[in-house]
Design an enzyme around this catalytic site. Structure first.
Site, PDB file in Angstrom:
ATOM      1  N   SER A  68       0.817  -1.214   0.000  1.00  0.00           N
ATOM      2  CA  SER A  68       0.000   0.000   0.000  1.00  0.00           C
ATOM      3  C   SER A  68       0.854   1.269   0.000  1.00  0.00           C
ATOM      4  O   SER A  68       2.031   1.255   0.363  1.00  0.00           O
ATOM      5  CB  SER A  68      -0.924   0.017   1.220  1.00  0.00           C
ATOM      6  OG  SER A  68      -1.682  -1.159   1.271  1.00  0.00           O
TER       7      SER A  68
HETATM    8  N1  SAH Z   1      -0.634  -4.579   4.029  1.00  0.00           N
HETATM    9  C1  SAH Z   1      -0.099  -5.057   2.784  1.00  0.00           C
HETATM   10  C2  SAH Z   1      -1.069  -4.811   1.653  1.00  0.00           C
HETATM   11  C3  SAH Z   1      -1.200  -6.011   0.830  1.00  0.00           C
HETATM   12  S1  SAH Z   1      -2.464  -5.984  -0.391  1.00  0.00           S
HETATM   13  C4  SAH Z   1       1.242  -4.410   2.523  1.00  0.00           C
HETATM   14  O1  SAH Z   1       1.525  -3.365   3.097  1.00  0.00           O
HETATM   15  O2  SAH Z   1       2.035  -4.985   1.756  1.00  0.00           O
HETATM   16  C5  SAH Z   1      -3.719  -6.965   0.382  1.00  0.00           C
HETATM   17  C6  SAH Z   1      -3.345  -8.377   0.740  1.00  0.00           C
HETATM   18  O3  SAH Z   1      -4.542  -9.029   1.206  1.00  0.00           O
HETATM   19  C7  SAH Z   1      -2.842  -9.227  -0.425  1.00  0.00           C
HETATM   20  O4  SAH Z   1      -1.599  -9.770  -0.097  1.00  0.00           O
HETATM   21  C8  SAH Z   1      -3.915 -10.315  -0.578  1.00  0.00           C
HETATM   22  O5  SAH Z   1      -3.392 -11.560  -0.981  1.00  0.00           O
HETATM   23  C9  SAH Z   1      -4.495 -10.378   0.825  1.00  0.00           C
HETATM   24  N2  SAH Z   1      -5.848 -10.946   0.906  1.00  0.00           N
HETATM   25  C10 SAH Z   1      -6.860 -10.872   0.008  1.00  0.00           C
HETATM   26  N3  SAH Z   1      -7.947 -11.493   0.454  1.00  0.00           N
HETATM   27  C11 SAH Z   1      -7.642 -11.994   1.681  1.00  0.00           C
HETATM   28  C12 SAH Z   1      -8.367 -12.739   2.657  1.00  0.00           C
HETATM   29  N4  SAH Z   1      -9.627 -13.116   2.472  1.00  0.00           N
HETATM   30  N5  SAH Z   1      -7.712 -13.067   3.808  1.00  0.00           N
HETATM   31  C13 SAH Z   1      -6.428 -12.703   4.028  1.00  0.00           C
HETATM   32  N6  SAH Z   1      -5.696 -11.996   3.132  1.00  0.00           N
HETATM   33  C14 SAH Z   1      -6.294 -11.638   1.972  1.00  0.00           C
END
Ligand code: SAH
Length: 221
Positions: A68
């Site tokens: 993000s």
């Molecule tokens: N906080 C992270 C943002 C990652 S993007 C950072 O700073 O890098 C969002 C993430 O949520 C992705 O890695 C995706 O695979 C995960 N995600 C999507 N659906 C999900 C679910 N149902 N449970 C857990 N993780 C999930």
């Protein structure tokens, strides 16, 4: 502080200034800004994107997922009004960057990731960086992580079509949950949920955001 990090911090401060009417603050806490300056975002992005690690924007981390934008990471963290002794649940570990920011500010972080490779890589990265107050788990965040509930704060870093009931249930009364809400590729809103002492939830829309979707399973990626 190196000049790239200095610029990232200045960019976050500027964005706070021109969104202050939406986010209800003119600055994030000094403690949070110190942590934003300290946690090396370049350690969480793929090597070929390191040159852009301190830009105030999201970056690809593979598997159709993103790390993000720094301003959004800081905003979501600030909205939770964390205290040192908090136990926090994060849904969507991704690169582990937001996880590290949280771990610098609270006692214990529990983080869940749906995509196994991403979750495992993040866990290894965070362990190598020396974090001892983070527990990682591969699983579907829609159900939360009941074993360690209730939490002092919950943060969801992927956009859900609705606010999962189990997450509200796993939040302590008097505490906050922050989550992007909206359909895939439709406008999404960052929502702050405050659960009062009686257990009732109060929702506040903060601002428009663009997150990858919170998915029901890892096979629809
Ligand atoms: N906080 C992270 C943002 C990652 S993007 C950072 O700073 O890098 C969002 C993430 O949520 C992705 O890695 C995706 O695979 C995960 N995600 C999507 N659906 C999900 C679910 N149902 N449970 C857990 N993780 C999930």
């Amino acid at each position: 502080m190196n000049k790239d990090i200095k610029r990232m911090i200045a960019d976050i401060r500027n964005e706070v200034t021109y969104t202050s009417h939406l986010i209800g603050r003119t600055a994030f806490s000094d403690k949070l800004m110190a942590v934003m300056a300290e946690v090396r975002r370049d350690k969480f992005v793929p090597p070929e994107l390191r040159a852009f690690a301190f830009e105030n924007g999201p970056l690809s981390i593979g598997h159709n997922q993103t790390i993000s934008q720094p301003y959004i990471v800081a905003l979501m963290t600030d909205l939770l009004q964390l205290e040192d002794d908090y136990r926090v649940l994060e849904i969507g570990t991704g690169s582990g960057y937001q996880t590290a920011i949280l771990a610098e500010l609270v006692e214990q972080v529990y983080t869940m990731e749906l995509v196994q490779v991403l979750g495992e890589e993040a866990e290894q990265r965070l362990t190598e960086m020396g974090y001892k107050n983070i527990e990682c788990r591969i699983g579907n965040g829609y159900q939360g992580w009941p074993e360690h509930a209730p939490y002092d704060a919950i943060i969801v870093t992927a956009a859900a079509a609705y606010i999962p009931k189990s997450l509200i249930e796993q939040l302590k009364p008097g505490r906050k949950l922050v989550i992007p809400v909206g359909e895939v590729y439709a406008p999404q809103e960052l929502v702050l949920v405050e659960k009062d002492e009686q257990g009732n939830s109060h929702l506040k829309n903060i601002l428009d955001v663009a997150f990858v979707p919170l998915r029901q399973s890892s096979v629809d990626e």
